[in-house]
Design a protein around this motif. Structure first.
Motif, PDB file in Angstrom:
ATOM      1  N   UNK A  65      49.816  83.428  43.261  1.00 47.47           N
ATOM      2  CA  UNK A  65      50.729  84.354  43.917  1.00 47.47           C
ATOM      3  C   UNK A  65      50.272  84.544  45.363  1.00 47.47           C
ATOM      4  N   UNK A  66      50.947  85.432  46.084  1.00 47.60           N
ATOM      5  CA  UNK A  66      50.599  85.660  47.486  1.00 47.60           C
ATOM      6  C   UNK A  66      49.162  86.160  47.618  1.00 47.60           C
ATOM      7  N   UNK A  67      48.423  85.528  48.520  1.00 49.74           N
ATOM      8  CA  UNK A  67      47.044  85.934  48.799  1.00 49.74           C
ATOM      9  C   UNK A  67      47.056  86.601  50.171  1.00 49.74           C
ATOM     10  N   UNK A  68      47.235  87.919  50.150  1.00 48.93           N
ATOM     11  CA  UNK A  68      47.438  88.632  51.410  1.00 48.93           C
ATOM     12  C   UNK A  68      46.226  88.579  52.326  1.00 48.93           C
ATOM     13  N   UNK A  70      44.146  86.232  52.900  1.00 49.79           N
ATOM     14  CA  UNK A  70      44.001  84.990  53.658  1.00 49.79           C
ATOM     15  C   UNK A  70      45.356  84.525  54.212  1.00 49.79           C
ATOM     16  N   UNK A  71      46.374  85.404  54.107  1.00 46.44           N
ATOM     17  CA  UNK A  71      47.673  85.131  54.692  1.00 46.44           C
ATOM     18  C   UNK A  71      48.402  83.950  54.090  1.00 46.44           C
ATOM     19  N   UNK A  72      48.387  83.841  52.758  1.00 49.23           N
ATOM     20  CA  UNK A  72      48.991  82.678  52.115  1.00 49.23           C
ATOM     21  C   UNK A  72      50.098  83.085  51.142  1.00 49.23           C
ATOM     22  N   UNK A 102      37.966  83.524  52.466  1.00 48.06           N
ATOM     23  CA  UNK A 102      37.571  82.497  53.408  1.00 48.06           C
ATOM     24  C   UNK A 102      36.054  82.591  53.593  1.00 48.06           C
ATOM     25  N   UNK A 103      35.321  81.664  52.979  1.00 47.39           N
ATOM     26  CA  UNK A 103      33.866  81.674  53.061  1.00 47.39           C
ATOM     27  C   UNK A 103      33.432  80.541  53.988  1.00 47.39           C
ATOM     28  N   UNK A 104      32.990  80.891  55.175  1.00 49.77           N
ATOM     29  CA  UNK A 104      32.566  79.904  56.177  1.00 49.77           C
ATOM     30  C   UNK A 104      33.642  78.849  56.424  1.00 49.77           C
ATOM     31  N   UNK A 105      34.891  79.282  56.467  1.00 52.90           N
ATOM     32  CA  UNK A 105      35.979  78.366  56.781  1.00 52.90           C
ATOM     33  C   UNK A 105      36.581  77.654  55.584  1.00 52.90           C
ATOM     34  N   UNK A 106      36.013  77.871  54.395  1.00 58.88           N
ATOM     35  CA  UNK A 106      36.551  77.226  53.200  1.00 58.88           C
ATOM     36  C   UNK A 106      37.150  78.287  52.281  1.00 58.88           C
ATOM     37  N   UNK A 107      38.409  78.097  51.913  1.00 57.45           N
ATOM     38  CA  UNK A 107      39.023  79.033  50.975  1.00 57.45           C
ATOM     39  C   UNK A 107      38.351  78.851  49.619  1.00 57.45           C
ATOM     40  N   UNK A 108      37.710  79.903  49.150  1.00 58.57           N
ATOM     41  CA  UNK A 108      36.871  79.821  47.961  1.00 58.57           C
ATOM     42  C   UNK A 108      37.280  80.868  46.945  1.00 58.57           C
ATOM     43  N   UNK A 109      37.330  80.459  45.666  1.00 57.30           N
ATOM     44  CA  UNK A 109      37.572  81.427  44.599  1.00 57.30           C
ATOM     45  C   UNK A 109      36.252  82.147  44.376  1.00 57.30           C
ATOM     46  N   UNK A 110      36.209  83.418  44.768  1.00 57.15           N
ATOM     47  CA  UNK A 110      34.962  84.158  44.625  1.00 57.15           C
ATOM     48  C   UNK A 110      34.925  84.941  43.317  1.00 57.15           C
ATOM     49  N   UNK A 111      36.117  85.142  42.710  1.00 59.54           N
ATOM     50  CA  UNK A 111      36.161  85.856  41.441  1.00 59.54           C
ATOM     51  C   UNK A 111      37.327  85.317  40.636  1.00 59.54           C
ATOM     52  N   UNK A 112      37.113  85.083  39.355  1.00 59.52           N
ATOM     53  CA  UNK A 112      38.204  84.593  38.516  1.00 59.52           C
ATOM     54  C   UNK A 112      38.013  85.132  37.111  1.00 59.52           C
TER      55      UNK A 112
END
Ligand SMILES: [Cu+2]
Length: 116
Positions: A65-68, A70-72, A102-112
Motif C-alpha cells: 500500500x502507500x508508503x507515506x 518514503x513518498x511511494x 530509506x536506510x543509507x539510500x536503500x529502501x529497506x523493510x525494517x519491520x515485517x
C-alpha cells in the motif's frame, strides 16, 4: 601540567556521559508513548502481500500500500529485507504489515509482521 590534562579528561568524561544517557533515554521514552501522534505516524505499518521471497539475495517482493514516509504510492516491487531472519519468516502469498525506511539510500523493510 600533567595534572591539568588529567583533570580535563575527567571533566570531559563527566560531561560526555550524561549526554549519551539523555539520548538513549529519549529513544526509550519515544517508543513508550503510543499516544503521541507524531511518534505513531513515524512508525506506521503498511499492509502488503508477499509476492516473492529470495533468500539468496535477501530480497522480498511486496505488493504494498502507500508508503507515506518514503513518498511511494501502492505498487508491487522488491525490497531489501533488514536481516536474513526476516526473509525466512515469510512466504509467497503471506499477508503482512511492513515498515519500509530509506536506510543509507536503500529502501529497506525494517519491520515485517504477518497479518491474520
Ligand atoms: Cu514501491
Amino acid at each position: 601540567m600533567k595534572k591539568m590534562i588529567v583533570a580535563f579528561s575527567a571533566l570531559a568524561a563527566i560531561v560526555a556521559t550524561p549526554a549519551f544517557a539523555d539520548d538513549s533515554m529519549a529513544g526509550m521514552s519515544m517508543s513508550g508513548k503510543p499516544s503521541a501522534t507524531k511518534t505513531s505516524a513515524s512508525s506506521a505499518l503498511t499492509d502488503a502481500e508477499v509476492k516473492n521471497v529470495d533468500t539468496a539475495s535477501g530480497m522480498v517482493t511486496l505488493k504494498h500500500g502507500a508508503l507515506e514516509n518514503v513518498g511511494m504510492p501502492p505498487m508491487t516491487m522488491a525490497f531489501k529485507a533488514k536481516d536474513a531472519a526476516m526473509v525466512k519468516q515469510v512466504h509467497e502469498g503471506d499477508k503482512v504489515k511492513v515498515r519500509v525506511e530509506n536506510v543509507n539510500g536503500t529502501l529497506t523493510i525494517v519491520k515485517m509482521e504477518k497479518r491474520s
